[in-house]
Design a protein around this motif. Sequence first.
Motif, PDB file in Angstrom:
ATOM      1  N   ASP A   1       0.818  -1.211   0.000  1.00  0.00           N
ATOM      2  CA  ASP A   1       0.000   0.000   0.000  1.00  0.00           C
ATOM      3  C   ASP A   1       0.852   1.262   0.000  1.00  0.00           C
ATOM      4  OD1 ASP A   1      -2.291  -1.421  -0.092  1.00  0.00           O
ATOM      5  OD2 ASP A   1      -2.873  -1.118   1.990  1.00  0.00           O
ATOM      6  N   ARG A   2       1.872   1.302   0.855  1.00  0.00           N
ATOM      7  CA  ARG A   2       2.672   2.520   0.957  1.00  0.00           C
ATOM      8  C   ARG A   2       3.384   2.817  -0.368  1.00  0.00           C
ATOM      9  NH1 ARG A   2       4.945   3.814   6.130  1.00  0.00           N
ATOM     10  NH2 ARG A   2       5.536   1.629   6.364  1.00  0.00           N
ATOM     11  N   LEU A   3       3.921   1.788  -1.001  1.00  0.00           N
ATOM     12  CA  LEU A   3       4.590   1.960  -2.286  1.00  0.00           C
ATOM     13  C   LEU A   3       3.628   2.529  -3.323  1.00  0.00           C
ATOM     14  CD1 LEU A   3       7.125   1.412  -4.077  1.00  0.00           C
ATOM     15  CD2 LEU A   3       6.128  -0.836  -4.542  1.00  0.00           C
ATOM     16  N   ILE A   4       2.424   1.970  -3.372  1.00  0.00           N
ATOM     17  CA  ILE A   4       1.426   2.442  -4.344  1.00  0.00           C
ATOM     18  C   ILE A   4       1.003   3.874  -4.033  1.00  0.00           C
ATOM     19  CG2 ILE A   4      -0.928   2.094  -5.189  1.00  0.00           C
ATOM     20  CD1 ILE A   4      -0.480  -0.943  -4.660  1.00  0.00           C
ATOM     21  N   ASN A   5       0.684   4.138  -2.769  1.00  0.00           N
ATOM     22  CA  ASN A   5       0.179   5.458  -2.408  1.00  0.00           C
ATOM     23  C   ASN A   5       1.215   6.550  -2.640  1.00  0.00           C
ATOM     24  OD1 ASN A   5      -2.209   4.225  -1.606  1.00  0.00           O
ATOM     25  ND2 ASN A   5      -1.568   4.034   0.528  1.00  0.00           N
ATOM     26  N   LEU A   6       2.456   6.271  -2.278  1.00  0.00           N
ATOM     27  CA  LEU A   6       3.513   7.256  -2.507  1.00  0.00           C
ATOM     28  C   LEU A   6       3.748   7.472  -3.995  1.00  0.00           C
ATOM     29  CD1 LEU A   6       6.103   6.269   0.248  1.00  0.00           C
ATOM     30  CD2 LEU A   6       5.001   8.505   0.027  1.00  0.00           C
TER      31      LEU A   6
ATOM     32  N   LEU B   1      14.309  13.220  25.538  1.00  0.00           N
ATOM     33  CA  LEU B   1      12.941  13.743  25.572  1.00  0.00           C
ATOM     34  C   LEU B   1      11.942  12.653  25.194  1.00  0.00           C
ATOM     35  CD1 LEU B   1      13.457  17.225  23.882  1.00  0.00           C
ATOM     36  CD2 LEU B   1      13.123  16.744  26.322  1.00  0.00           C
ATOM     37  N   SER B   2      12.314  11.803  24.243  1.00  0.00           N
ATOM     38  CA  SER B   2      11.412  10.740  23.821  1.00  0.00           C
ATOM     39  C   SER B   2      11.150   9.764  24.957  1.00  0.00           C
ATOM     40  CB  SER B   2      12.003   9.992  22.623  1.00  0.00           C
ATOM     41  OG  SER B   2      12.142  10.866  21.534  1.00  0.00           O
ATOM     42  N   GLN B   3      12.193   9.429  25.721  1.00  0.00           N
ATOM     43  CA  GLN B   3      12.021   8.500  26.827  1.00  0.00           C
ATOM     44  C   GLN B   3      11.135   9.092  27.910  1.00  0.00           C
ATOM     45  OE1 GLN B   3      15.979   7.585  28.061  1.00  0.00           O
ATOM     46  NE2 GLN B   3      16.453   6.391  26.213  1.00  0.00           N
ATOM     47  N   ALA B   4      11.215  10.399  28.089  1.00  0.00           N
ATOM     48  CA  ALA B   4      10.409  11.045  29.127  1.00  0.00           C
ATOM     49  C   ALA B   4       8.937  11.121  28.743  1.00  0.00           C
ATOM     50  CB  ALA B   4      10.940  12.452  29.399  1.00  0.00           C
ATOM     51  N   SER B   5       8.671  11.237  27.417  1.00  0.00           N
ATOM     52  CA  SER B   5       7.288  11.448  26.987  1.00  0.00           C
ATOM     53  C   SER B   5       6.645  10.212  26.384  1.00  0.00           C
ATOM     54  CB  SER B   5       7.243  12.585  25.955  1.00  0.00           C
ATOM     55  OG  SER B   5       8.037  12.258  24.842  1.00  0.00           O
ATOM     56  N   GLY B   6       7.398   9.114  26.293  1.00  0.00           N
ATOM     57  CA  GLY B   6       6.836   7.902  25.712  1.00  0.00           C
ATOM     58  C   GLY B   6       6.926   7.932  24.203  1.00  0.00           C
ATOM     59  N   PRO B   7       6.169   7.055  23.517  1.00  0.00           N
ATOM     60  CA  PRO B   7       6.227   6.992  22.054  1.00  0.00           C
ATOM     61  C   PRO B   7       5.937   8.342  21.441  1.00  0.00           C
ATOM     62  CG  PRO B   7       4.960   5.155  22.941  1.00  0.00           C
ATOM     63  CD  PRO B   7       5.216   6.086  24.094  1.00  0.00           C
ATOM     64  N   SER B   8       6.758   8.746  20.519  1.00  0.00           N
ATOM     65  CA  SER B   8       6.646  10.100  19.986  1.00  0.00           C
ATOM     66  C   SER B   8       5.524  10.217  18.973  1.00  0.00           C
ATOM     67  CB  SER B   8       7.961  10.518  19.315  1.00  0.00           C
ATOM     68  OG  SER B   8       8.129   9.809  18.110  1.00  0.00           O
ATOM     69  N   GLU B   9       4.975  11.414  18.922  1.00  0.00           N
ATOM     70  CA  GLU B   9       3.958  11.722  17.925  1.00  0.00           C
ATOM     71  C   GLU B   9       4.524  11.522  16.528  1.00  0.00           C
ATOM     72  OE1 GLU B   9       2.861  16.042  16.543  1.00  0.00           O
ATOM     73  OE2 GLU B   9       1.872  15.628  18.435  1.00  0.00           O
ATOM     74  N   GLY B  10       5.784  11.936  16.340  1.00  0.00           N
ATOM     75  CA  GLY B  10       6.401  11.819  15.031  1.00  0.00           C
ATOM     76  C   GLY B  10       6.546  10.380  14.599  1.00  0.00           C
ATOM     77  N   ARG B  11       6.963   9.512  15.526  1.00  0.00           N
ATOM     78  CA  ARG B  11       7.161   8.119  15.147  1.00  0.00           C
ATOM     79  C   ARG B  11       5.846   7.490  14.705  1.00  0.00           C
ATOM     80  NH1 ARG B  11      11.287   4.564  16.216  1.00  0.00           N
ATOM     81  NH2 ARG B  11      10.916   2.681  14.995  1.00  0.00           N
ATOM     82  N   ARG B  12       4.737   7.831  15.381  1.00  0.00           N
ATOM     83  CA  ARG B  12       3.453   7.301  14.960  1.00  0.00           C
ATOM     84  C   ARG B  12       3.161   7.697  13.523  1.00  0.00           C
ATOM     85  NH1 ARG B  12       1.656   9.425  19.746  1.00  0.00           N
ATOM     86  NH2 ARG B  12       0.316  10.900  18.683  1.00  0.00           N
ATOM     87  N   HIS B  13       3.447   8.976  13.195  1.00  0.00           N
ATOM     88  CA  HIS B  13       3.105   9.402  11.853  1.00  0.00           C
ATOM     89  C   HIS B  13       4.087   8.914  10.807  1.00  0.00           C
ATOM     90  CE1 HIS B  13      -0.519  11.633  12.539  1.00  0.00           C
ATOM     91  NE2 HIS B  13      -0.541  11.899  11.255  1.00  0.00           N
ATOM     92  N   VAL B  14       5.324   8.638  11.169  1.00  0.00           N
ATOM     93  CA  VAL B  14       6.206   7.974  10.223  1.00  0.00           C
ATOM     94  C   VAL B  14       5.616   6.618   9.854  1.00  0.00           C
ATOM     95  CG1 VAL B  14       8.447   6.846   9.985  1.00  0.00           C
ATOM     96  CG2 VAL B  14       8.331   9.165  10.858  1.00  0.00           C
ATOM     97  N   ARG B  15       5.069   5.908  10.845  1.00  0.00           N
ATOM     98  CA  ARG B  15       4.483   4.597  10.557  1.00  0.00           C
ATOM     99  C   ARG B  15       3.242   4.718   9.701  1.00  0.00           C
ATOM    100  NH1 ARG B  15       5.722   3.338  16.046  1.00  0.00           N
ATOM    101  NH2 ARG B  15       3.558   3.646  16.666  1.00  0.00           N
ATOM    102  N   SER B  16       2.502   5.836   9.821  1.00  0.00           N
ATOM    103  CA  SER B  16       1.220   5.910   9.147  1.00  0.00           C
ATOM    104  C   SER B  16       1.299   6.622   7.805  1.00  0.00           C
ATOM    105  CB  SER B  16       0.193   6.651  10.025  1.00  0.00           C
ATOM    106  OG  SER B  16       0.527   8.015  10.147  1.00  0.00           O
ATOM    107  N   ILE B  17       2.466   7.079   7.395  1.00  0.00           N
ATOM    108  CA  ILE B  17       2.588   7.759   6.108  1.00  0.00           C
ATOM    109  C   ILE B  17       2.129   6.834   4.984  1.00  0.00           C
ATOM    110  CG2 ILE B  17       4.203   8.661   4.381  1.00  0.00           C
ATOM    111  CD1 ILE B  17       5.910   9.695   6.675  1.00  0.00           C
ATOM    112  N   ALA B  18       1.193   7.316   4.216  1.00  0.00           N
ATOM    113  CA  ALA B  18       0.780   6.660   2.970  1.00  0.00           C
ATOM    114  C   ALA B  18       0.131   5.309   3.184  1.00  0.00           C
ATOM    115  CB  ALA B  18       1.988   6.501   2.029  1.00  0.00           C
ATOM    116  N   GLN B  19      -0.329   4.987   4.389  1.00  0.00           N
ATOM    117  CA  GLN B  19      -0.956   3.687   4.620  1.00  0.00           C
ATOM    118  C   GLN B  19      -2.441   3.841   4.949  1.00  0.00           C
ATOM    119  OE1 GLN B  19       1.669   2.091   7.717  1.00  0.00           O
ATOM    120  NE2 GLN B  19       2.487   0.698   6.185  1.00  0.00           N
TER     121      GLN B  19
END
Length: 313
Positions: A220-225, A295-313
Motif C-alpha cells: 500500500d505505501r509503495l502504491i500510495n507514494l 525527551l522521547s524516553q520522558a514522553s513515551g512513544p513520539s507523535e512523530g514516530r506514529r506518523h512515520v508509521r502511518s505515512i501513505a498507509q
Amino acid sequence: MIWLGLAIMIVSETLTLLHVEPFWTWNTPIAWTGFIIFADGIVFRTRGDSWLRSAPREFALLALLSIPLWLVFEGFNLYIDNWNYTGLPENFWARQVGYAWSFSTIWPAIFEGADLVAAGRTGWSSGPGRSGRPGGSRRPPDQPGPPCPPGPPGPPGLSGLSLSVVAGATMLIAPFAVSRAAARYLAAPVWLGFIFLLDPINARLGGESLSADWRAGRYDRLINLSVSGLLCGVLWELWNYWARAKWHYTVPIMEGWKIFEMPVPGYFGFPAFALECFAMYVSARLVFSYVASGLSQASGPSEGRRHVRSIAQ
C-alpha cells in the motif's frame, strides 16, 4: 478546511492567469499551501486522523526539514544543470522567503497526497472519525494496535544491505564521476539513489522501510507514494507553467516533447522522487529521534514516530 484549501488553489491559479500580483509571482507556494490544507481536510474527514489535526508539531518539523532536504537536490542541480529559475523577486529577502516557503511545501505535499490517495483507495464509507480501513474505527493514538500478522524475517542481511547501499551511493556519485556535459543526462540516478542508499539503513535501524514493507507483502505505501508523486508532479508543472516566478527545464532529452515545462520522460521520475522523500524523511527523523532520545524516553512513544508509521498507509 477542505473548502478553504480548494478556494486558495482556485483563486491563486485564476489570478495567476490574469497576472494579478502577488499571486502571479507567488502562485507555487500559495497553491501548494491550499493543496496541503485541502488534502489534510479530506484525510481527516475520512479517517479521523491527519497531519495538521493530529500531529501539528510533527507537521511543522516535516515542513522545516523539507527545506534542507530539497536543497540536497538543488546542490546536485548545480552540476547536472537540469533546471533554472526565472521571474524571481528582485529583492534578496523576498527571494529567500519565496524559496523557503516553496521548498517547505514539497515533503508535506507528497505525504499529504499519499494519505489522500490512501483515503481514496479505502473509500469514504467509514465516515468521520473512522479509519477508512476495513475493520472499523481508528484506535486512540495512545493505545497499542493489534499485532501485525507474521511476515518474513525483518531487516535485510548485511550482504543485501551492503549491495543496496553501494548501488545507491554509486548512483549518487555517478554525475560527479563524468564530465559536466555527460552529467546532464544522469538525472535518473539522482532520483533513485537515495532510495537504495537510505531505505535498507532505515530498516536496519528499526525505522519504517519500503523494502521491509515489500518483504512483508505490504504494498500500500509503495502504491500510495508513487501515485502521490505523479499527482504532485502534474500539479507542480500545472501551477508552475503560467506563473511569473517559475522554473524551466534544460534536460537534454526529448526537449521538443513537453507537457507544460517538463519533457515527457520526466514525469516518470515523480513517483521515484516520492519514494526518495519517504526514505530521506525517515532517515532524518531517525537522526532527530536519536538526538532527542532523552525527551522521547520522558514522553513515551513520539507523535512523530506514529506518523512515520502511518505515512501513505
